[in-house]
Design an enzyme around this catalytic site. Structure first.
Site: not given
Ligand code: NAD
Length: 494
Positions: A155, A179-180, A182-183, A233-234, A254, A256, A288, A389
């Site tokens: 998001w 799949k963006p 949800e928020v 997230g990782t 890509e 955390g 990130c 993180e």
């Molecule tokens: P998140 O992992 O919770 O969600 C990311 C996306 O994955 C969302 O669309 C979510 O709905 C989806 N998702 C969640 N569970 C899933 C599953 N089981 N299967 C498939 N898809 C699933 O992360 P977030 O809270 O939305 O974003 C924050 C994280 O993203 C931080 O850790 C940040 O560092 C990382 N981030 C990394 C980069 C990079 O380029 N390295 C860029 C931006 C954000």
């Protein structure tokens, strides 16, 4: 633009049609006020099935993959032009969707247009190789599109991160299911509409906003999905990697970060202070690559932190619509609670609060998810607050004694996404720049990007690279062709 009346349900892009999802109803809220920006119904499992089947059908029958590179490139150029034409309303929409200050969302929109333009150019100039032959045959190395690929995004910078996946995946000739988070569903829906308007065939782009654990999981596991490009997230990334291993599916992850910013004794301190502030507190730290661990040469440590804390306390936290705002609200009230619990953890580990550590007060902040820029000192790099993180406006600061001590601490992290070095000594910059373990290193600058430069992390920060001239090939399968030239039959069989 799509519907803006928050009472109407927003249609999704499913199977070549703009229609409502058949899952649960939800809404996207403006993080600055909690007001509803748009309502929509999430996709159901049946919607996921239909979207992926239609994407596969469009990939096989629409002729997109067979168009000449310059023809596909022309469409991508049109997408870039449309983004630029609608830049201001798009930037305003993204501000409402995720609460970033308007100057930042304008930059993200500009970057999305630049991304389509770059990949259009990369596509037109992409070469395949004739490799040196070792027999009576020509040998060639060529690339083929994969079919249906998925883009799963977080998001924090929607339009930019979605464009970063969509543009190269379409350039490669694939159909794309996005799949963006949800928020923040709005920018992916806008991009899909612009692609359709620019001439991408129907069904080639679907947008399925919904719960990651349900919709994201179903997309990742689907047998027709041939590649997943994930940013998030990782722990989610590792989960996706496990599914990918079972399917033998390529993924890019890509993930955390907990990036180190290093201020050396000979740094230009005015530059360093500004760079450190920008590196951690822009985007409210929801980045990130945020420079969230600061290492300062012991001699400078106290004076530098005094200055930094004073400047951090003066940052303009407030309304994202105000052109002068430097830090907007956090994405959700729940995310703010997570950040608050991290700050409490840091303090329980012995962290001394230099500034922030609380919500700002006053009528402007009552309804939004605001949090003040926060700096903690007096911690060890091994403390949890320095290792995990936070993804918010929280900086931990530590001193270092010499280069060896600095590198030992900076590299002591499961993450290795980015790093920043502030020094006037080019030899030190070179040595540390090469020795620090990170996918991106900034020297006397921070958080700058070029679409032409590959981006990605090491270790728990990810796998694979995005951007750069080879970004399109990430969405293709490589194939070797051998063309026999011998007029005689193969002798062995005689
Ligand atoms: P998140 O992992 O919770 O969600 C990311 C996306 O994955 C969302 O669309 C979510 O709905 C989806 N998702 C969640 N569970 C899933 C599953 N089981 N299967 C498939 N898809 C699933 O992360 P977030 O809270 O939305 O974003 C924050 C994280 O993203 C931080 O850790 C940040 O560092 C990382 N981030 C990394 C980069 C990079 O380029 N390295 C860029 C931006 C954000």
């Amino acid at each position: 633009m799509l519907v803006t009346d928050s009472k109407e349900l927003l249609p999704l892009f499913i199977a070549g049609e703009r229609r409502l999802g058949r899952g649960d109803e939800g809404a996207t809220l403006y993080p600055a006020t909690g007001e509803v920006v748009a309502r929509l119904r999430a996709p159901s499992q049946a919607d996921v099935e239909e979207a992926i089947a239609a994407a596969d059908h469009a990939f096989r029958t629409s002729g997109w993959a067979q168009r000449k590179p310059h023809e596909r490139a022309a469409v991508l150029h049109r997408v870039a032009a449309l983004i630029r034409e609608r830049a201001e309303p798009l930037a305003q929409r993204q501000r409402l969707d995720n609460g970033k200050p308007i100057p930042e969302t304008r930059n993200l929109v500009a970057s999305a247009a630049g991304t389509f333009q770059f990949f259009a150019a990369a596509l037109e100039t992409m070469e395949e190789a004739m490799t040196p032959s070792r027999g009576d045959f020509f040998t060639m190395s060529v690339f083929e599109p994969m079919g249906v690929v998925a883009a799963i995004t977080p998001w924090n910078s929607p339009i930019a991160s979605e464009a970063q996946k969509l543009a190269p995946a379409l350039a490669a000739g694939n159909a794309v299911v996005i799949k963006p988070a949800e928020v923040t569903p709005l920018m992916a829906l806008e991009l899909a509409a612009l692609c359709e308007e620019a001439g991408v065939p129907r069904g080639m782009v679907s947008v399925l906003p919904g719960r990651g654990s349900v919709i994201g999981d179903a997309i990742t596991k689907h047998p027709l999905v041939k590649r997943v490009s994930f940013t998030g997230g990782t722990s989610t990334g590792k989960h996706i990697a496990r599914i990918a291993a079972d399917k033998m599916m390529p993924v890019s992850l890509e993930l955390g970060g907990k990036s180190a910013t290093m201020v050396l004794e000979d740094a230009d301190l005015d530059h360093a202070v500004n760079g450190v502030l920008y590196g951690i507190f822009s985007s409210s730290g929801e980045s990130c690559i945020a420079g969230s661990r600061l290492f300062v040469a012991r001699k400078l440590y106290e004076g530098f932190l005094d200055k930094l804390a004073t400047r951090a306390a003066a940052l303009r936290v407030g309304d994202p619509a105000d052109e002068r705002t430097q830090m907007g609200p956090l994405i959700t009230a729940k995310h703010r609670e997570t950040i608050e619990s991290f700050v409490a953890l840091g303090r329980s580990e012995g962290g001394q609060l230099l500034t922030g550590g609380k919500r700002p007060e006053g009528a402007l902040y009552d309804k939004g998810n605001y949090y003040l820029p926060t700096i903690l000192a007096g911690l060890k790099n091994s403390d949890r607050i320095c290792q995990e993180e936070i993804f918010g406006p929280v900086l931990v600061a530590m001193p270092f004694d010499d280069e060896e001590d600095l590198l030992r601490q900076a590299n002591d992290s499961v993450y290795a996404l980015a790093a920043g070095i502030w020094t006037r000594d080019y030899q030190k910059a070179w040595r540390i720049g090469r020795a620090v373990q990170a996918g991106t290193v900034w020297i006397n600058t921070y958080k700058q990007f070029s679409i032409s430069t590959p981006f990605g992390g090491w270790r728990d920060s990810g796998l694979g690279r995005e951007k750069g001239r080879l970004g399109i090939q990430q969405y293709m399968e490589q194939k070797s062709l051998y063309w026999g030239l011998n007029t005689n039959p193969i002798a062995w069989a005689n």
